[in-house]
Design an enzyme around this catalytic site. Structure first.
Site, short mmCIF file in Angstrom:
data_model
loop_
_atom_site.label_atom_id
_atom_site.label_comp_id
_atom_site.label_asym_id
_atom_site.label_seq_id
_atom_site.Cartn_x
_atom_site.Cartn_y
_atom_site.Cartn_z
N GLN A 91 -10.40 -2.20 2.73
CA GLN A 91 -9.96 -2.70 4.03
C GLN A 91 -9.93 -1.62 5.11
OE1 GLN A 91 -6.10 -3.91 2.20
NE2 GLN A 91 -5.21 -3.26 4.15
N GLY A 135 11.42 -3.25 5.32
CA GLY A 135 10.70 -4.52 5.29
C GLY A 135 10.20 -4.84 3.90
N HIS A 136 9.68 -3.84 3.20
CA HIS A 136 9.25 -4.04 1.82
C HIS A 136 10.45 -4.31 0.92
CE1 HIS A 136 5.98 -1.43 3.51
NE2 HIS A 136 5.24 -2.35 2.93
N VAL A 147 10.99 -7.98 9.55
CA VAL A 147 12.20 -7.14 9.59
C VAL A 147 12.03 -6.15 10.75
CG1 VAL A 147 13.64 -5.51 8.34
CG2 VAL A 147 12.55 -7.40 7.13
N LEU A 153 9.23 -3.33 11.77
CA LEU A 153 9.12 -2.19 10.87
C LEU A 153 7.68 -2.05 10.38
CD1 LEU A 153 12.33 -2.37 8.64
CD2 LEU A 153 11.84 -0.83 10.55
N SER A 154 7.17 -0.82 10.42
CA SER A 154 5.82 -0.52 9.98
C SER A 154 5.74 0.96 9.66
CB SER A 154 4.80 -0.86 11.08
OG SER A 154 3.52 -0.36 10.76
N ASP A 175 2.39 -9.25 9.53
CA ASP A 175 0.94 -9.37 9.44
C ASP A 175 0.60 -10.86 9.32
OD1 ASP A 175 0.10 -6.47 9.25
OD2 ASP A 175 1.54 -6.58 7.62
N ALA A 225 4.17 3.81 1.13
CA ALA A 225 4.87 4.22 2.35
C ALA A 225 5.91 3.15 2.70
CB ALA A 225 3.91 4.46 3.50
N MET A 244 0.83 -1.20 0.00
CA MET A 244 0.00 0.00 0.00
C MET A 244 0.87 1.26 0.00
SD MET A 244 -3.54 -0.65 1.99
CE MET A 244 -2.96 -0.33 3.65
#
Length: 278
Positions: A61, A33-34, A176, A184-185, A150, A29, A27
């Site tokens: 969502q 981690g991505h 991560v 990480l978020s 998640d 940002a 999504m």
């Protein structure tokens, strides 16, 4: 890296690609981690394969229009991160190119979508599974990668792919973490320095719960101690701290299990989880 805003243009490009295709759905940002997911996708696809990524802030969502509107959109910076980590094509479509006006047909997640995050966010996983199903059809990957942070989402996507016979391998990648252990978020940016310090207790307590279980304490003893430690370290708004089987089912008598937590720190909802061997 090719960049598309039209699903029709993307599918035309995709039809011309051969070899293994690996996909990462986001999504935006984006953070490290991505980037780790994309790098793993590149490894799995191989030098002759294709790596595709999507950026789509999925309205289905979100149950709060303000939350949807406030979600960070950093497409230019995200595109650079994806390109630098080996993505061949980025699809960033508009909502009306993904959904029909009434969104009448959706994917029902079943009982697993009503517990944990699903209990606190009704309808959330129907929105997640519906958009993932759409993106799997649009991108047609052989492999799709998702982060273990998640964990309930990953489990539901694996179940959907199996139950609905999607011809795709769903791969989970270990969470991560930042220097203080926090998963990480994109939400972490909303934490003040003081809140961040309190939030860092969450992964530490998960590790302590896992260690207690491994040492032979009962599930109830370990979870009670975990709740007490979170409270003592300033994390008082805990939605759940639970132990489940690796598929989020009943806890096994022995073998692998998963401890999961959700807590709100200064208005920021954080989730995390950890594998444990009983």
């Amino acid at each position: 890296m090719e960049q598309f805003s039209s699903t029709a243009d993307f599918t035309q490009w995709r039809a011309q690609r051969s070899g293994t295709c690996a996909a990462v759905f986001t999504m935006g940002a984006l953070h490290e981690g991505h980037a780790a997911l994309v790098r793993r996708a590149r490894e799995l696809a191989g030098s002759d394969g294709t790596v595709v990524a999507t950026i789509f802030v999925n309205p289905a969502q979100f149950d709060d229009a303000a939350d949807l509107g406030a979600y960070p959109r950093t497409l230019d910076a995200d595109a650079v991160l994806l390109r630098d980590n080996g993505v061949d094509a980025l699809l960033a479509p508009h909502a009306d190119d993904v959904y029909t006006a009434d969104r009448a047909v959706t994917v029902e997640p079943g009982p697993l979508g009503t517990v944990l995050e699903g209990r606190s966010r009704p309808g959330h996983f129907a929105g997640v599974l519906t958009v993932v199903a759409k993106l799997l059809h649009i991108t047609a990957p052989d492999i799709a990668l998702f982060g273990e942070k998640d964990y309930q989402q990953l489990t539901l996507i694996q179940r959907m792919a199996a139950d609905l016979n999607f011809p795709v391998r769903i791969v989970g990648l270990a969470t991560v973490r930042d220097h203080d252990g926090l998963a990480l978020s994109s939400r972490n940016a909303r934490l003040s320095p003081a809140a961040r310090q309190r939030a860092a207790a969450i992964p530490k307590v998960l590790a302590e719960v896992a260690a207690a279980l491994t040492a032979g304490r009962t599930v109830q003893q370990a979870l009670d101690a975990g709740h007490a430690q979170l409270s003592e370290r300033g994390v008082t708004d805990v939605d759940y701290l639970v132990l489940t089987g690796p598929d989020l089912g009943p806890v096994p008598a022995a073998g692998l299990a998963r401890v999961l937590v959700a807590a709100t720190v200064d208005g920021v909802r954080l989730i995390d989880n950890r594998e444990v061997r009983l």
